[in-house]
Write a protein that holds these residues in place. Structure first.
Motif, PDB file in Angstrom:
ATOM      1  N   GLY A   1     -12.218 -58.415  22.431  1.00 57.43           N
ATOM      2  CA  GLY A   1     -12.418 -59.408  23.484  1.00 57.43           C
ATOM      3  C   GLY A   1     -11.449 -60.575  23.395  1.00 57.43           C
ATOM      4  N   ARG A   2     -10.923 -60.835  22.197  1.00 52.33           N
ATOM      5  CA  ARG A   2     -10.003 -61.960  22.021  1.00 52.33           C
ATOM      6  C   ARG A   2      -8.543 -61.508  22.000  1.00 52.33           C
ATOM      7  N   ALA A   3      -8.285 -60.258  22.300  1.00 51.99           N
ATOM      8  CA  ALA A   3      -6.944 -59.699  22.115  1.00 51.99           C
ATOM      9  C   ALA A   3      -6.058 -59.759  23.352  1.00 51.99           C
ATOM     10  N   PHE A   4      -6.572 -60.305  24.466  1.00 52.26           N
ATOM     11  CA  PHE A   4      -5.799 -60.249  25.712  1.00 52.26           C
ATOM     12  C   PHE A   4      -4.425 -60.888  25.586  1.00 52.26           C
ATOM     13  N   ASN A   5      -4.346 -62.109  25.060  1.00 56.05           N
ATOM     14  CA  ASN A   5      -3.059 -62.799  24.998  1.00 56.05           C
ATOM     15  C   ASN A   5      -2.044 -62.036  24.156  1.00 56.05           C
ATOM     16  N   PHE A   6      -2.485 -61.520  23.018  1.00 59.10           N
ATOM     17  CA  PHE A   6      -1.590 -60.739  22.161  1.00 59.10           C
ATOM     18  C   PHE A   6      -1.113 -59.493  22.888  1.00 59.10           C
ATOM     19  N   TRP A   7      -2.054 -58.780  23.504  1.00 57.77           N
ATOM     20  CA  TRP A   7      -1.744 -57.549  24.248  1.00 57.77           C
ATOM     21  C   TRP A   7      -0.786 -57.838  25.404  1.00 57.77           C
ATOM     22  N   ASN A   8      -1.069 -58.886  26.160  1.00 47.77           N
ATOM     23  CA  ASN A   8      -0.262 -59.224  27.322  1.00 47.77           C
ATOM     24  C   ASN A   8       1.150 -59.661  26.911  1.00 47.77           C
ATOM     25  N   ASP A   9       1.242 -60.472  25.868  1.00 48.07           N
ATOM     26  CA  ASP A   9       2.553 -60.947  25.410  1.00 48.07           C
ATOM     27  C   ASP A   9       3.425 -59.797  24.919  1.00 48.07           C
TER      28      ASP A   9
END
Length: 268
Positions: free
Chosen positions: A91-99
């Protein structure tokens, strides 16, 4: 009395080498659409809320199947704790995944999606080997000839072109025969072909084991029975029998995989 319409034994080649330009065509298709691929990805998952809904939550539910209730890890963590940690991390991985994805599609040295394109070029050999050992064995190609899945699908809807696709290694007795109603031919043909590609790959991936073949043969029989016109052929059964309809993966005495098909109808 059972009247046989046709019988086929279609052998799956050990491998089917890709033609010389296929890897380049595959790579070019992805590289030429790099911007579109990333734009669609951004439109589909634009923010962390959408990411949680479409990526994290489904992944968490899938992961939970591998951590059943009552399980305790070697470190003493219960199933609920393991699942919860996995869900929180995702759930907290969006920014890492998106970057990371945006970095791959970034313009570098004037080249759009330079890293993405580099990775695609580096994957061409692996892609060619995987396709040769799996998909192409079952499909063949339009230039060098069709293989098991299209031959079988076209025979089962009465498309006479399939007779010209029979190879020297195959056995054919009888002409293509349509098992379904005329207006459903195209849909049925596509469904059969996809089922045989999927099932054949599963059998190959499991080293042609009997249990794997039996499982796929059961699915084949169920699907074809549902797709058939009952006035045109009998129900399909999983295992070959002289007076039955079947579409069955088998292995011969040399250890070669083939698809054995028989279609017919019983009349009083």
């Amino acid at each position: 009395m059972f009247t046989k319409k046709f019988e086929l034994k279609l052998y799956v080649p050990v491998t089917w080498e890709v033609s010389g330009d296929m890897p380049d065509k595959w790579a070019d298709g992805l590289k030429n659409n790099a911007e579109r691929i990333n734009s669609r990805r951004q439109a589909k998952i634009p923010d962390d809320g959408t990411y949680i809904l479409k990526v994290a939550d489904p992944a968490t539910k899938g992961y939970a199947l591998y951590v059943p209730s009552g399980y305790v890890s070697k470190k003493g963590r219960p199933a609920e704790g393991i699942r919860g940690s996995h869900a929180e991390n995702l759930g907290r991985a969006f920014n890492f995944w998106n970057d990371k994805i945006n970095q791959a599609f970034a313009t570098v040295d004037g080249v759009v999606a330079k890293e993405f394109k580099r990775r695609i070029d580096g994957s061409k050999i692996r892609w060619a080997l995987q396709v040769a050992d799996k998909t192409l064995r079952l499909t063949g190609d339009k230039i060098r000839g069709r293989s098991v899945a299209p031959i079988a699908a076209y025979y089962l809807v009465g498309d006479e072109r399939a007779q010209g696709w029979i190879r020297e290694t195959d056995y054919a007795d009888g002409a293509p025969y349509n098992i379904t109603v005329p207006r459903e031919v195209n849909a049925v043909k596509a469904a059969i072909q996809q089922r045989l590609i999927q099932g054949g790959q599963l059998v190959i991936n499991q080293a042609l084991q009997e249990d794997a073949r039996n499982a796929e043969n059961t699915v084949n029989a169920s699907l074809l029975t549902k797709l058939r016109d009952a006035t045109r052929c009998d129900v399909f059964v999983p295992a070959p029998a002289p007076d039955k309809c079947f579409c069955s993966w088998q292995v011969d005495g040399s250890g070669l995989l083939y698809l054995h098909i028989q279609v017919g109808i019983t009349t009083p």
